[in-house]
Design a protein around this motif. Structure first.
Motif, PDB file in Angstrom:
ATOM      1  N   PRO A   1       0.799  -1.170  -0.082  1.00 43.63           N
ATOM      2  CA  PRO A   1      -0.049  -0.031  -0.129  1.00 43.63           C
ATOM      3  C   PRO A   1       0.894   1.343   0.075  1.00 43.63           C
ATOM      4  N   VAL A   2       1.948   1.262   0.512  1.00 33.83           N
ATOM      5  CA  VAL A   2       2.827   2.435   0.485  1.00 33.83           C
ATOM      6  C   VAL A   2       3.781   2.574  -1.160  1.00 33.83           C
ATOM      7  N   SER A   3       4.436   1.680  -1.431  1.00 35.94           N
ATOM      8  CA  SER A   3       5.045   1.756  -2.581  1.00 35.94           C
ATOM      9  C   SER A   3       4.233   1.348  -3.970  1.00 35.94           C
ATOM     10  N   LEU A   4       3.220   0.748  -3.818  1.00 33.11           N
ATOM     11  CA  LEU A   4       2.088   0.389  -4.809  1.00 33.11           C
ATOM     12  C   LEU A   4       3.100  -0.621  -5.640  1.00 33.11           C
ATOM     13  N   ASN A   5       3.945  -1.362  -5.118  1.00 33.61           N
ATOM     14  CA  ASN A   5       4.533  -2.522  -6.052  1.00 33.61           C
ATOM     15  C   ASN A   5       3.948  -3.820  -5.810  1.00 33.61           C
ATOM     16  N   ILE A   6       4.124  -4.656  -6.685  1.00 29.60           N
ATOM     17  CA  ILE A   6       3.684  -5.958  -6.241  1.00 29.60           C
ATOM     18  C   ILE A   6       4.464  -6.699  -5.410  1.00 29.60           C
ATOM     19  N   GLU A   7       3.955  -7.199  -4.152  1.00 32.28           N
ATOM     20  CA  GLU A   7       4.553  -7.844  -3.088  1.00 32.28           C
ATOM     21  C   GLU A   7       4.533  -9.256  -3.110  1.00 32.28           C
ATOM     22  N   GLU A   8       3.594  -9.904  -3.762  1.00 27.97           N
ATOM     23  CA  GLU A   8       3.290 -11.350  -3.559  1.00 27.97           C
ATOM     24  C   GLU A   8       2.364 -11.730  -4.991  1.00 27.97           C
ATOM     25  N   ILE A   9       2.500 -12.988  -5.499  1.00 30.84           N
ATOM     26  CA  ILE A   9       1.831 -13.440  -6.663  1.00 30.84           C
ATOM     27  C   ILE A   9       1.278 -14.913  -6.194  1.00 30.84           C
ATOM     28  N   ILE A  10       0.244 -15.045  -6.167  1.00 28.57           N
ATOM     29  CA  ILE A  10      -0.403 -16.448  -5.625  1.00 28.57           C
ATOM     30  C   ILE A  10      -1.349 -16.879  -6.661  1.00 28.57           C
ATOM     31  N   LEU A  11      -1.135 -18.153  -7.175  1.00 29.43           N
ATOM     32  CA  LEU A  11      -2.054 -18.832  -7.952  1.00 29.43           C
ATOM     33  C   LEU A  11      -2.671 -19.912  -6.948  1.00 29.43           C
ATOM     34  N   SER A  12      -4.158 -19.755  -6.733  1.00 31.72           N
ATOM     35  CA  SER A  12      -4.872 -20.673  -6.008  1.00 31.72           C
ATOM     36  C   SER A  12      -6.031 -21.163  -6.637  1.00 31.72           C
ATOM     37  N   SER A  13      -6.656 -22.298  -6.126  1.00 28.27           N
ATOM     38  CA  SER A  13      -7.791 -22.856  -6.590  1.00 28.27           C
ATOM     39  C   SER A  13      -8.652 -23.264  -5.205  1.00 28.27           C
ATOM     40  N   TYR A  14     -10.058 -23.272  -5.642  1.00 25.30           N
ATOM     41  CA  TYR A  14     -10.990 -23.329  -4.561  1.00 25.30           C
ATOM     42  C   TYR A  14     -11.993 -24.449  -5.103  1.00 25.30           C
TER      43      TYR A  14
END
Length: 166
Positions: A153-166
């Motif tokens: 929320p501060v830098s507006l950079n991507i901090e994590e990428i998750i592929l998930s399924s439900y």
């Protein structure tokens, strides 16, 4: 009606399906590996730094986890089913776009305008894509797949990428 409205307020993002985004469109370190065996993944992207075991209580299945730095790949029934990218050593490729942790989230706006527009400032910032091939039949029934790009929320950079399924 009141309960539905309240539940919608709890979501930290707005879900937008994105045309053209499917699991085959995303390549992990430039390789199409989702659904591959552990051996195929090692051949494609190299030996993991660490291997650990876990258990998915929801699906009642053993899970093998490959660790690449701070990133983790999850295998169920011998096949890659999910990943979490938390460092710059590992990246996604979507068409000609390389997406890495630490990159400005703005790079997601052009390829995923609906999802990018739906990011929300309450809770954890994210751009969430429901994959168009997500209605697939698993052993336990239908599966929905998502890719979440979490944003600092501060830098507006991507901090994590998750592929998930439900």
């Amino acid at each position: 009606m009141k309960n539905t409205f309240f539940l919608l307020l709890l979501f930290p993002f707005i879900l937008q399906a994105q045309q053209g985004a499917n699991r085959e469109s995303f390549k992990f370190n430039g390789q199409s590996i989702i659904g591959d065996t552990k051996e195929q993944v090692i051949t494609a992207i190299g030996k993991p730094d660490k291997v650990s075991k876990d258990f998915n209580e929801m699906d009642d299945v053993a899970v093998d986890k490959f660790h690449y730095g701070g990133s983790i790949l999850w295998f169920e029934r011998g096949r890659l089913v999910s990943w979490t990218i938390k460092d710059e050593r590992v990246f996604l490729v979507y068409n000609d776009l390389t997406i890495k942790v630490g990159e400005p989230a703005k790079i997601l706006e052009k390829p995923f305008p609906k999802a990018y527009e739906g990011q929300n400032s309450s809770g954890r910032l994210s751009v969430r894509l429901q994959l168009s091939s997500s209605v697939i039949t698993g052993e336990e029934g239908l599966i929905d797949e998502f890719i979440n790009f979490y944003i600092d929320p501060v830098s507006l950079n991507i901090e994590e990428i998750i592929l998930s399924s439900y």
